[in-house]
Design a protein around this motif. Structure first.
Motif, PDB file in Angstrom:
ATOM      1  N   TRP A 138      61.850  58.534  84.416  1.00 58.66           N
ATOM      2  CA  TRP A 138      63.006  57.669  84.299  1.00 58.66           C
ATOM      3  C   TRP A 138      62.684  56.585  83.273  1.00 58.66           C
ATOM      4  CZ3 TRP A 138      67.681  58.525  86.386  1.00 58.66           C
ATOM      5  CH2 TRP A 138      67.758  59.436  87.439  1.00 58.66           C
ATOM      6  N   TYR A 139      63.604  56.407  82.357  1.00 55.58           N
ATOM      7  CA  TYR A 139      63.529  55.346  81.373  1.00 55.58           C
ATOM      8  C   TYR A 139      64.763  54.468  81.562  1.00 55.58           C
ATOM      9  CZ  TYR A 139      59.899  57.919  78.837  1.00 55.58           C
ATOM     10  OH  TYR A 139      58.734  58.554  78.480  1.00 55.58           O
ATOM     11  N   ARG A 140      64.698  53.280  81.010  1.00 56.11           N
ATOM     12  CA  ARG A 140      65.881  52.420  81.052  1.00 56.11           C
ATOM     13  C   ARG A 140      66.014  51.669  79.735  1.00 56.11           C
ATOM     14  NH1 ARG A 140      63.850  47.922  85.509  1.00 56.11           N
ATOM     15  NH2 ARG A 140      62.375  46.809  84.144  1.00 56.11           N
ATOM     16  N   GLN A 141      67.258  51.321  79.461  1.00 49.57           N
ATOM     17  CA  GLN A 141      67.541  50.571  78.241  1.00 49.57           C
ATOM     18  C   GLN A 141      68.567  49.501  78.556  1.00 49.57           C
ATOM     19  OE1 GLN A 141      68.734  52.942  74.857  1.00 49.57           O
ATOM     20  NE2 GLN A 141      68.091  51.340  73.456  1.00 49.57           N
ATOM     21  N   ALA A 142      68.149  48.264  78.396  1.00 45.92           N
ATOM     22  CA  ALA A 142      69.041  47.124  78.589  1.00 45.92           C
ATOM     23  C   ALA A 142      69.678  46.775  77.247  1.00 45.92           C
ATOM     24  CB  ALA A 142      68.263  45.932  79.141  1.00 45.92           C
ATOM     25  N   PRO A 143      70.819  46.120  77.258  1.00 47.47           N
ATOM     26  CA  PRO A 143      71.476  45.756  75.994  1.00 47.47           C
ATOM     27  C   PRO A 143      70.550  44.970  75.084  1.00 47.47           C
ATOM     28  CG  PRO A 143      72.938  45.357  77.842  1.00 47.47           C
ATOM     29  CD  PRO A 143      71.609  45.708  78.426  1.00 47.47           C
ATOM     30  N   GLY A 144      70.449  45.418  73.840  1.00 45.90           N
ATOM     31  CA  GLY A 144      69.634  44.722  72.859  1.00 45.90           C
ATOM     32  C   GLY A 144      68.151  44.960  72.976  1.00 45.90           C
TER      33      GLY A 144
ATOM     34  N   LYS B 225      66.245  43.307  90.938  1.00 43.24           N
ATOM     35  CA  LYS B 225      66.405  42.009  90.294  1.00 43.24           C
ATOM     36  C   LYS B 225      67.457  42.126  89.188  1.00 43.24           C
ATOM     37  CE  LYS B 225      61.406  41.325  90.793  1.00 43.24           C
ATOM     38  NZ  LYS B 225      60.142  41.079  90.044  1.00 43.24           N
ATOM     39  N   PRO B 226      68.061  41.026  88.816  1.00 42.62           N
ATOM     40  CA  PRO B 226      69.029  41.093  87.713  1.00 42.62           C
ATOM     41  C   PRO B 226      68.436  41.686  86.438  1.00 42.62           C
ATOM     42  CG  PRO B 226      69.254  39.011  88.870  1.00 42.62           C
ATOM     43  CD  PRO B 226      68.049  39.696  89.455  1.00 42.62           C
ATOM     44  N   GLU B 227      67.168  41.455  86.215  1.00 41.95           N
ATOM     45  CA  GLU B 227      66.543  42.004  85.005  1.00 41.95           C
ATOM     46  C   GLU B 227      66.341  43.512  85.063  1.00 41.95           C
ATOM     47  OE1 GLU B 227      65.486  39.410  86.850  1.00 41.95           O
ATOM     48  OE2 GLU B 227      63.286  39.374  86.992  1.00 41.95           O
ATOM     49  N   ASP B 228      66.614  44.123  86.198  1.00 42.49           N
ATOM     50  CA  ASP B 228      66.589  45.588  86.291  1.00 42.49           C
ATOM     51  C   ASP B 228      67.885  46.204  85.779  1.00 42.49           C
ATOM     52  OD1 ASP B 228      64.929  45.190  89.438  1.00 42.49           O
ATOM     53  OD2 ASP B 228      64.023  45.772  87.528  1.00 42.49           O
ATOM     54  N   THR B 229      68.854  45.379  85.465  1.00 41.29           N
ATOM     55  CA  THR B 229      70.129  45.878  84.945  1.00 41.29           C
ATOM     56  C   THR B 229      69.919  46.610  83.623  1.00 41.29           C
ATOM     57  OG1 THR B 229      71.407  44.137  86.021  1.00 41.29           O
ATOM     58  CG2 THR B 229      72.402  45.197  84.097  1.00 41.29           C
ATOM     59  N   ALA B 230      70.371  47.846  83.578  1.00 44.56           N
ATOM     60  CA  ALA B 230      70.181  48.677  82.380  1.00 44.56           C
ATOM     61  C   ALA B 230      70.865  50.018  82.608  1.00 44.56           C
ATOM     62  CB  ALA B 230      68.693  48.897  82.114  1.00 44.56           C
ATOM     63  N   VAL B 231      70.916  50.795  81.546  1.00 50.24           N
ATOM     64  CA  VAL B 231      71.266  52.206  81.692  1.00 50.24           C
ATOM     65  C   VAL B 231      69.962  52.960  81.928  1.00 50.24           C
ATOM     66  CG1 VAL B 231      72.284  54.238  80.628  1.00 50.24           C
ATOM     67  CG2 VAL B 231      73.255  51.976  80.181  1.00 50.24           C
ATOM     68  N   TYR B 232      69.947  53.737  82.983  1.00 53.66           N
ATOM     69  CA  TYR B 232      68.757  54.488  83.351  1.00 53.66           C
ATOM     70  C   TYR B 232      68.935  55.948  82.928  1.00 53.66           C
ATOM     71  CZ  TYR B 232      66.843  50.589  85.953  1.00 53.66           C
ATOM     72  OH  TYR B 232      66.298  49.369  86.295  1.00 53.66           O
ATOM     73  N   TYR B 233      67.923  56.446  82.228  1.00 57.67           N
ATOM     74  CA  TYR B 233      67.980  57.802  81.689  1.00 57.67           C
ATOM     75  C   TYR B 233      66.892  58.664  82.324  1.00 57.67           C
ATOM     76  CZ  TYR B 233      70.835  55.824  77.939  1.00 57.67           C
ATOM     77  OH  TYR B 233      71.816  55.178  77.228  1.00 57.67           O
ATOM     78  N   CYS B 234      67.269  59.865  82.654  1.00 62.49           N
ATOM     79  CA  CYS B 234      66.297  60.852  83.105  1.00 62.49           C
ATOM     80  C   CYS B 234      65.747  61.596  81.889  1.00 62.49           C
ATOM     81  CB  CYS B 234      66.986  61.830  84.051  1.00 62.49           C
ATOM     82  SG  CYS B 234      65.904  63.120  84.697  1.00 62.49           S
ATOM     83  N   ASN B 235      64.458  61.840  81.909  1.00 58.82           N
ATOM     84  CA  ASN B 235      63.802  62.558  80.806  1.00 58.82           C
ATOM     85  C   ASN B 235      62.973  63.712  81.344  1.00 58.82           C
ATOM     86  OD1 ASN B 235      60.828  62.541  79.335  1.00 58.82           O
ATOM     87  ND2 ASN B 235      62.523  62.590  77.878  1.00 58.82           N
ATOM     88  N   LEU B 236      63.041  64.824  80.649  1.00 55.13           N
ATOM     89  CA  LEU B 236      62.156  65.956  80.912  1.00 55.13           C
ATOM     90  C   LEU B 236      61.361  66.214  79.645  1.00 55.13           C
ATOM     91  CD1 LEU B 236      61.115  68.508  82.385  1.00 55.13           C
ATOM     92  CD2 LEU B 236      63.131  69.701  81.505  1.00 55.13           C
ATOM     93  N   ARG B 237      60.046  66.174  79.750  1.00 56.13           N
ATOM     94  CA  ARG B 237      59.163  66.505  78.634  1.00 56.13           C
ATOM     95  C   ARG B 237      58.391  67.746  79.033  1.00 56.13           C
ATOM     96  NH1 ARG B 237      56.127  61.725  75.842  1.00 56.13           N
ATOM     97  NH2 ARG B 237      58.264  61.520  75.121  1.00 56.13           N
TER      98      ARG B 237
ATOM     99  N   LEU C  78      58.458  69.130  74.136  1.00 57.35           N
ATOM    100  CA  LEU C  78      59.899  69.074  73.890  1.00 57.35           C
ATOM    101  C   LEU C  78      60.514  68.050  74.838  1.00 57.35           C
ATOM    102  CD1 LEU C  78      60.506  72.927  73.777  1.00 57.35           C
ATOM    103  CD2 LEU C  78      60.337  71.385  71.822  1.00 57.35           C
ATOM    104  N   ASP C  79      61.435  67.256  74.322  1.00 57.88           N
ATOM    105  CA  ASP C  79      62.069  66.199  75.106  1.00 57.88           C
ATOM    106  C   ASP C  79      63.541  66.488  75.346  1.00 57.88           C
ATOM    107  OD1 ASP C  79      59.910  63.829  73.826  1.00 57.88           O
ATOM    108  OD2 ASP C  79      60.505  63.833  75.935  1.00 57.88           O
ATOM    109  N   TYR C  80      63.961  66.242  76.580  1.00 48.81           N
ATOM    110  CA  TYR C  80      65.365  66.383  76.942  1.00 48.81           C
ATOM    111  C   TYR C  80      65.781  65.130  77.710  1.00 48.81           C
ATOM    112  CZ  TYR C  80      64.320  71.243  75.909  1.00 48.81           C
ATOM    113  OH  TYR C  80      63.917  72.394  75.306  1.00 48.81           O
ATOM    114  N   TRP C  81      67.050  64.741  77.504  1.00 48.26           N
ATOM    115  CA  TRP C  81      67.540  63.507  78.118  1.00 48.26           C
ATOM    116  C   TRP C  81      68.831  63.762  78.879  1.00 48.26           C
ATOM    117  CZ3 TRP C  81      64.683  59.122  77.967  1.00 48.26           C
ATOM    118  CH2 TRP C  81      63.658  59.052  77.028  1.00 48.26           C
ATOM    119  N   GLY C  82      68.983  63.015  79.967  1.00 47.97           N
ATOM    120  CA  GLY C  82      70.268  62.996  80.653  1.00 47.97           C
ATOM    121  C   GLY C  82      71.218  62.044  79.955  1.00 47.97           C
ATOM    122  N   GLN C  83      72.426  61.959  80.502  1.00 44.37           N
ATOM    123  CA  GLN C  83      73.462  61.156  79.860  1.00 44.37           C
ATOM    124  C   GLN C  83      73.338  59.671  80.208  1.00 44.37           C
ATOM    125  OE1 GLN C  83      73.861  62.896  82.573  1.00 44.37           O
ATOM    126  NE2 GLN C  83      75.084  61.683  84.023  1.00 44.37           N
TER     127      GLN C  83
END
Length: 118
Positions: free
Chosen positions: A36-42, A86-98, A105-110
């Motif tokens: 699981w990866y995450r990306q917060a705005p900016g 926590k509020p700082e956990d706010t992000a889009v969370y992505y599933c990854n398969l390597r 090879l890398d694959y990502w969820g939406q």
């Protein structure tokens, strides 16, 4: 064709919990890592937690003790149990398969949105 379908995101109050699920299909790697990866705005996408095909786990330092990654091998599904959010956990969370097939090879969820707010 590899598909990763995430679910379980949403709005939760600080201190609350959520469980994310990622159902994988269409792959046949013997050696792989799901994470699981995450990306917060900016911000850049960052690793939250991962689990190998043999069950080894890895966590980002900030999530140790709060988040738990697990899997159901029969269902090809990986879970991320998130507690004490926590509020700082706010992000889009992505599933990854390597997966390894002569090369990695890398694959990502939406992605699934997690918002921690009162």
């Amino acid at each position: 064709q590899v598909q990763l379908v995430e679910s379980g995101g949403g709005l939760v109050q600080p201190g609350g919990s959520l469980r994310l699920s990622c159902a994988a299909s269409g792959f046949s790697f013997n050696i792989y890592v799901m994470g699981w990866y995450r990306q917060a705005p900016g911000k850049q996408r960052e690793l939250v937690a991962s689990i190998t095909n043999s069950g080894g786990t890895n966590y980002a330092d900030s999530e140790k003790g709060r988040f738990t990654i697990s899997r159901d091998r029969d269902k090809n599904t990986v879970y991320l149990q998130m507690n004490s959010l926590k509020p700082e956990d706010t992000a889009v969370y992505y599933c990854n398969l390597r997966g390894f097939n002569y090369r990695w090879l890398d694959y990502w969820g939406q992605g699934t949105q997690v918002t921690v707010s009162s």
